[in-house]
Write a protein that holds these residues in place. Structure first.
Motif, PDB file in Angstrom:
ATOM      1  N   GLU A 126      -2.579  -4.909   5.329  1.00 47.62           N
ATOM      2  CA  GLU A 126      -1.769  -4.231   6.339  1.00 47.62           C
ATOM      3  C   GLU A 126      -0.303  -4.485   6.035  1.00 47.62           C
ATOM      4  OE1 GLU A 126      -1.249  -3.988  11.216  1.00 47.62           O
ATOM      5  OE2 GLU A 126      -2.910  -5.106  10.308  1.00 47.62           O
ATOM      6  N   ARG A 127       0.486  -3.405   6.052  1.00 55.13           N
ATOM      7  CA  ARG A 127       1.925  -3.525   5.806  1.00 55.13           C
ATOM      8  C   ARG A 127       2.695  -3.132   7.053  1.00 55.13           C
ATOM      9  NH1 ARG A 127       6.059   0.054   3.824  1.00 55.13           N
ATOM     10  NH2 ARG A 127       4.544   1.692   3.418  1.00 55.13           N
ATOM     11  N   ASN A 128       3.648  -3.966   7.419  1.00 59.28           N
ATOM     12  CA  ASN A 128       4.539  -3.679   8.536  1.00 59.28           C
ATOM     13  C   ASN A 128       5.957  -3.990   8.085  1.00 59.28           C
ATOM     14  OD1 ASN A 128       5.784  -3.233  10.952  1.00 59.28           O
ATOM     15  ND2 ASN A 128       4.873  -4.983  12.016  1.00 59.28           N
ATOM     16  N   GLY A 129       6.701  -2.933   7.709  1.00 55.47           N
ATOM     17  CA  GLY A 129       8.030  -3.147   7.136  1.00 55.47           C
ATOM     18  C   GLY A 129       7.910  -3.865   5.809  1.00 55.47           C
ATOM     19  N   ASN A 130       8.612  -4.984   5.646  1.00 57.51           N
ATOM     20  CA  ASN A 130       8.499  -5.746   4.408  1.00 57.51           C
ATOM     21  C   ASN A 130       7.557  -6.937   4.561  1.00 57.51           C
ATOM     22  OD1 ASN A 130      10.119  -7.440   5.976  1.00 57.51           O
ATOM     23  ND2 ASN A 130      11.278  -8.191   4.214  1.00 57.51           N
ATOM     24  N   ARG A 131       6.680  -6.862   5.552  1.00 59.81           N
ATOM     25  CA  ARG A 131       5.660  -7.900   5.763  1.00 59.81           C
ATOM     26  C   ARG A 131       4.291  -7.348   5.395  1.00 59.81           C
ATOM     27  NH1 ARG A 131       9.165  -8.504  10.159  1.00 59.81           N
ATOM     28  NH2 ARG A 131      10.092 -10.591  10.328  1.00 59.81           N
ATOM     29  N   ILE A 132       3.560  -8.109   4.581  1.00 63.33           N
ATOM     30  CA  ILE A 132       2.238  -7.700   4.118  1.00 63.33           C
ATOM     31  C   ILE A 132       1.245  -8.801   4.435  1.00 63.33           C
ATOM     32  CG2 ILE A 132       0.864  -7.133   2.072  1.00 63.33           C
ATOM     33  CD1 ILE A 132       3.486  -6.019   0.856  1.00 63.33           C
ATOM     34  N   GLN A 133       0.078  -8.401   4.934  1.00 62.37           N
ATOM     35  CA  GLN A 133      -0.950  -9.368   5.300  1.00 62.37           C
ATOM     36  C   GLN A 133      -2.282  -8.939   4.700  1.00 62.37           C
ATOM     37  OE1 GLN A 133      -0.367 -12.161   7.392  1.00 62.37           O
ATOM     38  NE2 GLN A 133      -2.434 -12.854   6.882  1.00 62.37           N
ATOM     39  N   PHE A 134      -2.975  -9.874   4.040  1.00 64.09           N
ATOM     40  CA  PHE A 134      -4.335  -9.641   3.555  1.00 64.09           C
ATOM     41  C   PHE A 134      -5.025 -10.991   3.428  1.00 64.09           C
ATOM     42  CE2 PHE A 134      -1.533  -9.848  -0.152  1.00 64.09           C
ATOM     43  CZ  PHE A 134      -2.089 -10.889  -0.855  1.00 64.09           C
ATOM     44  N   TYR A 135      -6.321 -10.962   3.183  1.00 61.28           N
ATOM     45  CA  TYR A 135      -7.093 -12.197   3.040  1.00 61.28           C
ATOM     46  C   TYR A 135      -7.536 -12.307   1.590  1.00 61.28           C
ATOM     47  CZ  TYR A 135      -6.892 -11.986   8.083  1.00 61.28           C
ATOM     48  OH  TYR A 135      -6.436 -11.915   9.374  1.00 61.28           O
ATOM     49  N   GLY A 136      -6.782 -13.067   0.816  1.00 64.74           N
ATOM     50  CA  GLY A 136      -7.000 -13.121  -0.621  1.00 64.74           C
ATOM     51  C   GLY A 136      -8.351 -13.639  -1.034  1.00 64.74           C
ATOM     52  N   HIS A 137      -8.924 -14.566  -0.262  1.00 59.43           N
ATOM     53  CA  HIS A 137     -10.181 -15.204  -0.693  1.00 59.43           C
ATOM     54  C   HIS A 137     -11.357 -14.247  -0.671  1.00 59.43           C
ATOM     55  CE1 HIS A 137     -10.427 -15.561   3.702  1.00 59.43           C
ATOM     56  NE2 HIS A 137     -11.730 -15.690   3.563  1.00 59.43           N
ATOM     57  N   ASN A 138     -11.344 -13.226   0.206  1.00 61.41           N
ATOM     58  CA  ASN A 138     -12.472 -12.294   0.246  1.00 61.41           C
ATOM     59  C   ASN A 138     -12.085 -10.885  -0.176  1.00 61.41           C
ATOM     60  OD1 ASN A 138     -11.053 -11.407   2.449  1.00 61.41           O
ATOM     61  ND2 ASN A 138     -12.720 -11.592   3.915  1.00 61.41           N
ATOM     62  N   THR A 139     -10.962 -10.764  -0.887  1.00 62.37           N
ATOM     63  CA  THR A 139     -10.550  -9.473  -1.434  1.00 62.37           C
ATOM     64  C   THR A 139     -11.270  -9.248  -2.762  1.00 62.37           C
ATOM     65  OG1 THR A 139      -8.371  -9.504  -0.390  1.00 62.37           O
ATOM     66  CG2 THR A 139      -8.607  -8.183  -2.379  1.00 62.37           C
ATOM     67  N   PRO A 140     -12.047  -8.153  -2.898  1.00 64.22           N
ATOM     68  CA  PRO A 140     -12.740  -7.911  -4.176  1.00 64.22           C
ATOM     69  C   PRO A 140     -11.782  -7.826  -5.354  1.00 64.22           C
ATOM     70  CG  PRO A 140     -13.674  -6.555  -2.460  1.00 64.22           C
ATOM     71  CD  PRO A 140     -12.452  -7.193  -1.858  1.00 64.22           C
ATOM     72  N   GLY A 141     -10.600  -7.219  -5.170  1.00 61.90           N
ATOM     73  CA  GLY A 141      -9.568  -7.262  -6.184  1.00 61.90           C
ATOM     74  C   GLY A 141      -9.567  -6.104  -7.159  1.00 61.90           C
ATOM     75  N   ILE A 142      -9.172  -6.388  -8.394  1.00 67.12           N
ATOM     76  CA  ILE A 142      -8.883  -5.372  -9.407  1.00 67.12           C
ATOM     77  C   ILE A 142     -10.086  -5.176 -10.322  1.00 67.12           C
ATOM     78  CG2 ILE A 142      -7.363  -4.766 -11.340  1.00 67.12           C
ATOM     79  CD1 ILE A 142      -5.263  -6.659 -10.017  1.00 67.12           C
ATOM     80  N   PHE A 143     -10.412  -3.913 -10.575  1.00 73.68           N
ATOM     81  CA  PHE A 143     -11.477  -3.548 -11.512  1.00 73.68           C
ATOM     82  C   PHE A 143     -10.854  -2.677 -12.596  1.00 73.68           C
ATOM     83  CE2 PHE A 143     -13.264  -4.396  -7.423  1.00 73.68           C
ATOM     84  CZ  PHE A 143     -14.474  -5.021  -7.652  1.00 73.68           C
ATOM     85  N   TYR A 144     -11.185  -2.941 -13.860  1.00 78.02           N
ATOM     86  CA  TYR A 144     -10.538  -2.190 -14.936  1.00 78.02           C
ATOM     87  C   TYR A 144     -11.492  -2.026 -16.110  1.00 78.02           C
ATOM     88  CZ  TYR A 144      -9.744  -6.949 -16.657  1.00 78.02           C
ATOM     89  OH  TYR A 144      -9.911  -8.253 -17.068  1.00 78.02           O
ATOM     90  N   GLY A 145     -11.227  -0.993 -16.919  1.00 78.89           N
ATOM     91  CA  GLY A 145     -12.064  -0.729 -18.079  1.00 78.89           C
ATOM     92  C   GLY A 145     -11.605   0.519 -18.810  1.00 78.89           C
ATOM     93  N   GLU A 146     -12.227   0.761 -19.947  1.00 81.75           N
ATOM     94  CA  GLU A 146     -11.926   1.949 -20.748  1.00 81.75           C
ATOM     95  C   GLU A 146     -12.891   3.075 -20.373  1.00 81.75           C
ATOM     96  OE1 GLU A 146      -9.367   1.922 -22.579  1.00 81.75           O
ATOM     97  OE2 GLU A 146      -9.049  -0.083 -23.429  1.00 81.75           O
ATOM     98  N   VAL A 147     -12.429   4.303 -20.503  1.00 78.10           N
ATOM     99  CA  VAL A 147     -13.312   5.433 -20.220  1.00 78.10           C
ATOM    100  C   VAL A 147     -14.133   5.834 -21.435  1.00 78.10           C
ATOM    101  CG1 VAL A 147     -11.865   6.350 -18.390  1.00 78.10           C
ATOM    102  CG2 VAL A 147     -11.460   7.079 -20.736  1.00 78.10           C
ATOM    103  N   ASP A 148     -13.760   5.356 -22.605  1.00 76.19           N
ATOM    104  CA  ASP A 148     -14.446   5.776 -23.832  1.00 76.19           C
ATOM    105  C   ASP A 148     -15.057   4.609 -24.602  1.00 76.19           C
ATOM    106  OD1 ASP A 148     -12.094   4.593 -24.555  1.00 76.19           O
ATOM    107  OD2 ASP A 148     -11.342   6.269 -25.762  1.00 76.19           O
ATOM    108  N   SER A 149     -15.208   3.453 -23.957  1.00 73.61           N
ATOM    109  CA  SER A 149     -15.801   2.294 -24.623  1.00 73.61           C
ATOM    110  C   SER A 149     -16.405   1.369 -23.589  1.00 73.61           C
ATOM    111  CB  SER A 149     -14.749   1.530 -25.443  1.00 73.61           C
ATOM    112  OG  SER A 149     -15.300   0.335 -25.979  1.00 73.61           O
TER     113      SER A 149
END
Length: 309
Positions: A126-149
């Motif tokens: 949640e963002r309110n102005g320049n304040r951001i709040q989240f729960y890092g411990h249960n955030t699934p996070g970033i997923f990345y990979g190639e489309v051709d490998s």
């Protein structure tokens, strides 16, 4: 990878700042210029109650960074393409963490698709102005990979090394397109009905009518994805080993934007599905309704309907 830059210091950018600041220090840059650069340098950003001082560079000053994370809102991407092109040199890897399934193609058409590593992010914040709040411990996070490998490439391993040792949750995937489409289906089925009704996530369990609309919205996305060669007929339940259960009061990003009087990312959500459905000859009446309903709510926020008797 020794340097990283972030374009977009909102909710997603805040997650990256929170996770990478300690490891990278002065080698983590926020890309901005003009008044926005001055504001970010002066005010910094507050994340989970902690104030962060930002190292802000113009696109030209950030040129040649090892990895650029694009974390803008969808409506800002077109205007950001010049900045992305100014940052990228021959070796820069670009990772878009924007919603939807179209940003990589748009960015790749501008700077060369060889620079783009496909990715997505799962986070409730949640963002309110320049304040951001989240729960890092249960955030699934970033997923990345190639489309051709399906095998880890050199740049995938370099990104893993960058993210290892930080509190950021991250997962390399063999099928990144499945994850992107599954997230799009989740956004459309969970964001849009609650945004139209102006209520929390509990509406999907407490109202059979809201649950019906959510199901129909998702099924249209499943049909479009199948036509694109991606099977998301079975929703993802476990993400990075973390099960996310929303609270009944939770308000997802589309409703957060409407609450704050901002324009939403409806063009990347239902708007994209309607356009793809038109191209593929697949009817998308529920997404078309949601698209126009939320566009009308944006107009309401803009004051279009402030009629005087």
């Amino acid at each position: 990878m020794n340097t990283a830059a972030i374009l977009g210091a909102g909710a997603i950018g805040g997650y990256l700042i929170w996770g990478l600041s300690e490891k990278l220090g002065d080698n983590l840059w926020i890309v901005a210029d003009g008044e926005r650069k001055q504001r970010l340098e002066t005010q910094g950003i507050e994340i989970n109650g902690k104030q962060y001082t930002l190292h802000v560079r113009t696109p030209q000053e950030a040129r040649g960074v090892d990895v650029l994370f694009v974390a803008t809102k969808s409506q800002a991407l077109e205007a950001a393409l010049d900045d992305i092109a100014a940052v990228v040199d021959a070796h820069t890897v670009v990772i878009s963490l924007m919603n939807g399934v179209t940003s990589e193609e748009i960015i790749g058409n501008r700077i060369g698709k060889e620079h783009v590593l496909y990715a997505t992010i799962r986070i409730a914040s949640e963002r309110n102005g320049n304040r951001i709040q989240f729960y890092g411990h249960n955030t699934p996070g970033i997923f990345y990979g190639e489309v051709d490998s399906q095998e880890p490439t050199e740049r995938m391993l370099a990104v893993k090394e960058l993210l290892d040792g930080t509190p950021l949750h991250h997962t390399m995937l063999e099928d990144i397109l499945h994850e992107q489409w599954d997230k799009l289906a989740l956004n459309i089925s969970c964001n849009l009905v609650q945004a139209i009704l102006g209520v929390g996530m509990g509406v999907y369990t407490d109202s059979e009518h809201a649950a019906f609309l959510s199901k129909q919205l998702r099924e249209e996305v499943v049909k479009i994805a199948a036509a694109k060669g991606v099977d998301i007929s079975t929703p993802t339940v476990m993400l990075g080993g973390k099960k996310k259960v929303a609270q009944k009061w939770a308000r997802y990003s589309t409703l957060q934007d409407l609450d704050a009087g901002r324009h939403t990312e409806i063009d990347l959500f239902a708007g994209a599905i309607v356009e793809m459905g038109r191209e593929l000859g697949i009817p998308t009446p529920y997404n078309a309704f949601a698209y126009h309903a939320i566009k009308a709510l944006e107009q309401k926020n803009d004051g279009l309907f402030d009629y005087q008797s």
